[in-house]
Design a protein around this motif. Structure first.
Motif, PDB file in Angstrom:
ATOM      1  N   THR A 109      39.874  41.258  33.762  1.00 24.80           N
ATOM      2  CA  THR A 109      39.129  41.325  32.491  1.00 24.80           C
ATOM      3  C   THR A 109      38.415  42.671  32.428  1.00 24.80           C
ATOM      4  N   ARG A 110      37.508  42.903  33.369  1.00 27.57           N
ATOM      5  CA  ARG A 110      36.658  44.096  33.340  1.00 27.57           C
ATOM      6  C   ARG A 110      37.398  45.393  33.610  1.00 27.57           C
ATOM      7  N   THR A 111      38.155  45.417  34.709  1.00 26.40           N
ATOM      8  CA  THR A 111      38.742  46.699  35.112  1.00 26.40           C
ATOM      9  C   THR A 111      39.711  47.194  34.040  1.00 26.40           C
ATOM     10  N   LYS A 112      40.603  46.299  33.587  1.00 26.97           N
ATOM     11  CA  LYS A 112      41.590  46.732  32.591  1.00 26.97           C
ATOM     12  C   LYS A 112      40.896  47.138  31.285  1.00 26.97           C
ATOM     13  N   ILE A 164      47.253  51.444  38.133  1.00 31.71           N
ATOM     14  CA  ILE A 164      48.050  50.339  38.692  1.00 31.71           C
ATOM     15  C   ILE A 164      47.152  49.373  39.449  1.00 31.71           C
ATOM     16  N   ARG A 165      47.327  48.090  39.156  1.00 33.29           N
ATOM     17  CA  ARG A 165      46.752  47.016  39.977  1.00 33.29           C
ATOM     18  C   ARG A 165      47.898  46.116  40.409  1.00 33.29           C
ATOM     19  N   HIS A 166      47.965  45.878  41.723  1.00 34.26           N
ATOM     20  CA  HIS A 166      49.093  45.109  42.266  1.00 34.26           C
ATOM     21  C   HIS A 166      48.616  44.340  43.493  1.00 34.26           C
ATOM     22  N   GLU A 179      42.029  48.034  48.840  1.00 37.40           N
ATOM     23  CA  GLU A 179      41.257  49.129  48.218  1.00 37.40           C
ATOM     24  C   GLU A 179      40.960  48.829  46.759  1.00 37.40           C
ATOM     25  N   HIS A 180      39.793  49.237  46.306  1.00 36.72           N
ATOM     26  CA  HIS A 180      39.457  49.159  44.875  1.00 36.72           C
ATOM     27  C   HIS A 180      38.517  50.329  44.581  1.00 36.72           C
ATOM     28  N   PRO A 181      39.066  51.557  44.591  1.00 36.62           N
ATOM     29  CA  PRO A 181      38.185  52.730  44.558  1.00 36.62           C
ATOM     30  C   PRO A 181      37.375  52.908  43.279  1.00 36.62           C
ATOM     31  N   THR A 182      37.887  52.481  42.125  1.00 34.22           N
ATOM     32  CA  THR A 182      37.076  52.715  40.914  1.00 34.22           C
ATOM     33  C   THR A 182      35.909  51.727  40.857  1.00 34.22           C
ATOM     34  N   GLN A 183      36.141  50.493  41.344  1.00 36.77           N
ATOM     35  CA  GLN A 183      35.031  49.534  41.452  1.00 36.77           C
ATOM     36  C   GLN A 183      34.000  50.088  42.435  1.00 36.77           C
ATOM     37  N   CYS A 184      34.489  50.642  43.525  1.00 37.82           N
ATOM     38  CA  CYS A 184      33.611  51.196  44.555  1.00 37.82           C
ATOM     39  C   CYS A 184      32.693  52.266  43.942  1.00 37.82           C
ATOM     40  N   SER A 199      38.611  40.653  50.600  1.00 42.08           N
ATOM     41  CA  SER A 199      38.078  41.442  49.481  1.00 42.08           C
ATOM     42  C   SER A 199      38.371  42.935  49.603  1.00 42.08           C
ATOM     43  N   ARG A 200      39.062  43.461  48.594  1.00 41.25           N
ATOM     44  CA  ARG A 200      39.301  44.916  48.549  1.00 41.25           C
ATOM     45  C   ARG A 200      38.012  45.660  48.221  1.00 41.25           C
ATOM     46  N   VAL A 201      37.098  44.983  47.538  1.00 40.87           N
ATOM     47  CA  VAL A 201      35.823  45.624  47.191  1.00 40.87           C
ATOM     48  C   VAL A 201      35.020  45.853  48.482  1.00 40.87           C
ATOM     49  N   ALA A 202      35.021  44.855  49.373  1.00 43.59           N
ATOM     50  CA  ALA A 202      34.289  44.999  50.644  1.00 43.59           C
ATOM     51  C   ALA A 202      34.842  46.183  51.431  1.00 43.59           C
ATOM     52  N   LEU A 249      30.116  38.731  46.803  1.00 40.00           N
ATOM     53  CA  LEU A 249      31.558  38.701  46.521  1.00 40.00           C
ATOM     54  C   LEU A 249      31.993  37.279  46.210  1.00 40.00           C
ATOM     55  N   ARG A 250      32.969  37.169  45.335  1.00 40.78           N
ATOM     56  CA  ARG A 250      33.599  35.879  45.020  1.00 40.78           C
ATOM     57  C   ARG A 250      34.496  35.466  46.190  1.00 40.78           C
ATOM     58  N   ILE A 251      34.687  34.158  46.356  1.00 38.11           N
ATOM     59  CA  ILE A 251      35.695  33.704  47.326  1.00 38.11           C
ATOM     60  C   ILE A 251      37.068  33.960  46.695  1.00 38.11           C
ATOM     61  N   GLN A 252      37.898  34.723  47.400  1.00 40.85           N
ATOM     62  CA  GLN A 252      39.184  35.173  46.834  1.00 40.85           C
ATOM     63  C   GLN A 252      40.268  34.108  47.117  1.00 40.85           C
ATOM     64  N   HIS A 253      40.123  32.943  46.458  1.00 41.67           N
ATOM     65  CA  HIS A 253      41.042  31.827  46.737  1.00 41.67           C
ATOM     66  C   HIS A 253      42.511  32.235  46.618  1.00 41.67           C
ATOM     67  N   HIS A 272      27.375  42.487  41.992  1.00 36.12           N
ATOM     68  CA  HIS A 272      28.542  41.598  42.131  1.00 36.12           C
ATOM     69  C   HIS A 272      29.650  42.232  41.284  1.00 36.12           C
ATOM     70  N   PRO A 273      30.853  42.407  41.835  1.00 35.64           N
ATOM     71  CA  PRO A 273      31.897  43.061  41.027  1.00 35.64           C
ATOM     72  C   PRO A 273      32.399  42.179  39.888  1.00 35.64           C
ATOM     73  N   ALA A 274      32.114  40.837  40.000  1.00 33.25           N
ATOM     74  CA  ALA A 274      32.608  39.855  39.052  1.00 33.25           C
ATOM     75  C   ALA A 274      34.152  39.827  39.089  1.00 33.25           C
ATOM     76  N   PRO A 275      34.809  38.762  38.689  1.00 32.91           N
ATOM     77  CA  PRO A 275      34.245  37.572  38.073  1.00 32.91           C
ATOM     78  C   PRO A 275      33.329  36.796  39.022  1.00 32.91           C
ATOM     79  N   ILE A 276      32.320  36.173  38.410  1.00 35.65           N
ATOM     80  CA  ILE A 276      31.331  35.401  39.169  1.00 35.65           C
ATOM     81  C   ILE A 276      31.736  33.938  39.154  1.00 35.65           C
TER      82      ILE A 276
HETATM   83  C1  NCD Z   1      37.266  42.403  41.802  1.00 43.20           C
HETATM   84  C2  NCD Z   1      38.742  42.586  42.123  1.00 43.20           C
HETATM   85  O1  NCD Z   1      39.615  42.412  41.276  1.00 43.20           O
HETATM   86  O2  NCD Z   1      38.980  42.931  43.261  1.00 43.20           O
HETATM   87  N1  NCD Z   1      36.970  42.338  40.443  1.00 43.20           N
HETATM   88  C3  NCD Z   1      36.921  43.468  39.673  1.00 43.20           C
HETATM   89  O3  NCD Z   1      37.785  44.319  39.722  1.00 43.20           O
HETATM   90  N2  NCD Z   1      35.850  43.609  38.872  1.00 43.20           N
HETATM   91  C4  NCD Z   1      36.648  41.285  42.582  1.00 43.20           C
HETATM   92  C5  NCD Z   1      37.189  39.888  42.433  1.00 43.20           C
HETATM   93  O4  NCD Z   1      38.232  39.630  41.862  1.00 43.20           O
HETATM   94  O5  NCD Z   1      36.510  38.989  42.940  1.00 43.20           O
END
Ligand code: NCD
Length: 308
Positions: free
Chosen positions: A47-50, A97-99, A125-130, A158-161, A208-212, A247-251
């Motif tokens: 939602t957010r990144t795109k 690209i997100r994959h 990796e998630h460098p733009t979130q970083c 978590s790629r954000v971590a 961070l969200r639990i990445q189920h 929190h990077p969200a989604p929450i």
């Molecule tokens: C994160 C992601 O996609 O890695 N969200 C985001 O880009 N804002 C974190 C997540 O999905 O929990």
């Protein structure tokens, strides 16, 4: 020429320059005069990144090409490489690209001659979130030196971590991790502390969200997760006066954070989203300049013209 693949590829000076440019975009527009096309190739939900990439590109006057993985030729067996190669042939000037693969860029980076920006690589990796997270912390404290930052939650998936822990260390912060049993990642060389210790000592708490979707076995969470490992109202009261919540969200309200705290005074969660647009504008124009697609010094010239 560099694709924008990892926050690790940036020096501290380059990060600071991106912060400066992002701040500049907050107050000043820059519409590129040339016709430039951007394609956002998202193979995972977003939602957010795109949307923030799209807003960033439109604010810069770029034309955004339509792509949805579920209605694209990916469904007919086309590879990521052939999809990116197609957009290059069609005349795209930039792709994001997100994959789900941790290493998707290895398939494309040496064979594509338009810039690629990493919008999320598996759990790696998630460098733009970083960078938007770093900008949010920087706006608050104006320095990373001596800051205690705790990253808490499903560290393992978590790629954000991953991106944030390394960037925070490079910028001079002290990094701590906090995770429920099974969510630790010991390849990250930072100390683990409990959530109770975390709230007492931190200046910034990154939840961070639990990445189920990345768990090998299907998993659910019961209400004891919040009590044991999440940010409850009781724990929030233990935080230092100036400490902030990210929190990077989604929450998942009521899981990693009590729903009432999402919009509390120390929460910077929606600020992070706002910052996402400006830092992505800065990353896009910086990358276009590096590739010679946009004239070098365009931003500097505009800054100078406005301040004179
Ligand atoms: C994160 C992601 O996609 O890695 N969200 C985001 O880009 N804002 C974190 C997540 O999905 O929990």
């Amino acid at each position: 020429m560099r694709h924008f693949i990892s926050a690790n590829q940036l020096t501290v000076k380059e990060i600071m320059r991106l912060f400066e440019t992002a701040d500049w975009y907050r107050y000043t527009g820059l519409e590129l005069k040339q016709q430039l096309f951007a394609a956002n190739l998202f193979f995972e939900p977003s939602t957010r990144t795109k949307s923030s990439f799209i807003i960033a590109q439109r604010k810069l006057g770029m034309e955004v090409l339509d792509f949805h993985s579920t209605t694209s030729s990916t469904q007919k067996g086309e590879t990521l490489y052939d999809t990116v190669k197609t957009f290059e042939a069609l005349g795209a000037d930039l792709v994001t690209i997100r994959h789900c693969s941790d290493t998707w860029f290895e398939q494309v980076r040496d064979h594509i001659s338009i810039p690629i920006i990493n919008a999320g690589a598996g759990k790696a990796e998630h460098p733009t979130q970083c960078l938007l997270d770093m900008l949010t912390i920087y706006q608050e404290f104006r320095s990373f030196k001596g800051l205690k930052v705790v990253i808490a939650g499903d560290i393992k998936h978590s790629r954000v971590a991953q991106s944030n822990a390394h960037a925070l260390k490079a910028l001079g912060a002290s990094v701590f991790l906090s995770a429920a049993p099974g969510f630790e990642d010991y390849s990250l060389d930072f100390p683990y502390i409990s959530m109770d210790e975390a709230v007492n000592c931190c200046d910034a708490l990154m939840l961070l969200r639990i990445q189920h979707e990345r768990h090998e076995e299907s998993s659910t969470t019961d209400s004891s997760y919040l009590e044991n490992y999440g940010l409850t109202k009781k724990r929030e009261k233990q935080m230092k006066k100036h400490a902030i919540i990210l929190h990077p969200a989604p929450i998942n309200r009521g899981v990693e954070i009590d729903s009432d705290l999402v919009e509390c005074e120390r929460s910077r969660i929606f600020k992070q989203m706002e910052n996402g647009v400006y830092i992505r504008m800065a990353i896009i124009t910086n990358t276009l300049q590096e590739w010679g697609i946009m004239n070098e010094n365009t931003i500097e010239k505009c800054k100078a013209a406005i301040s004179s």
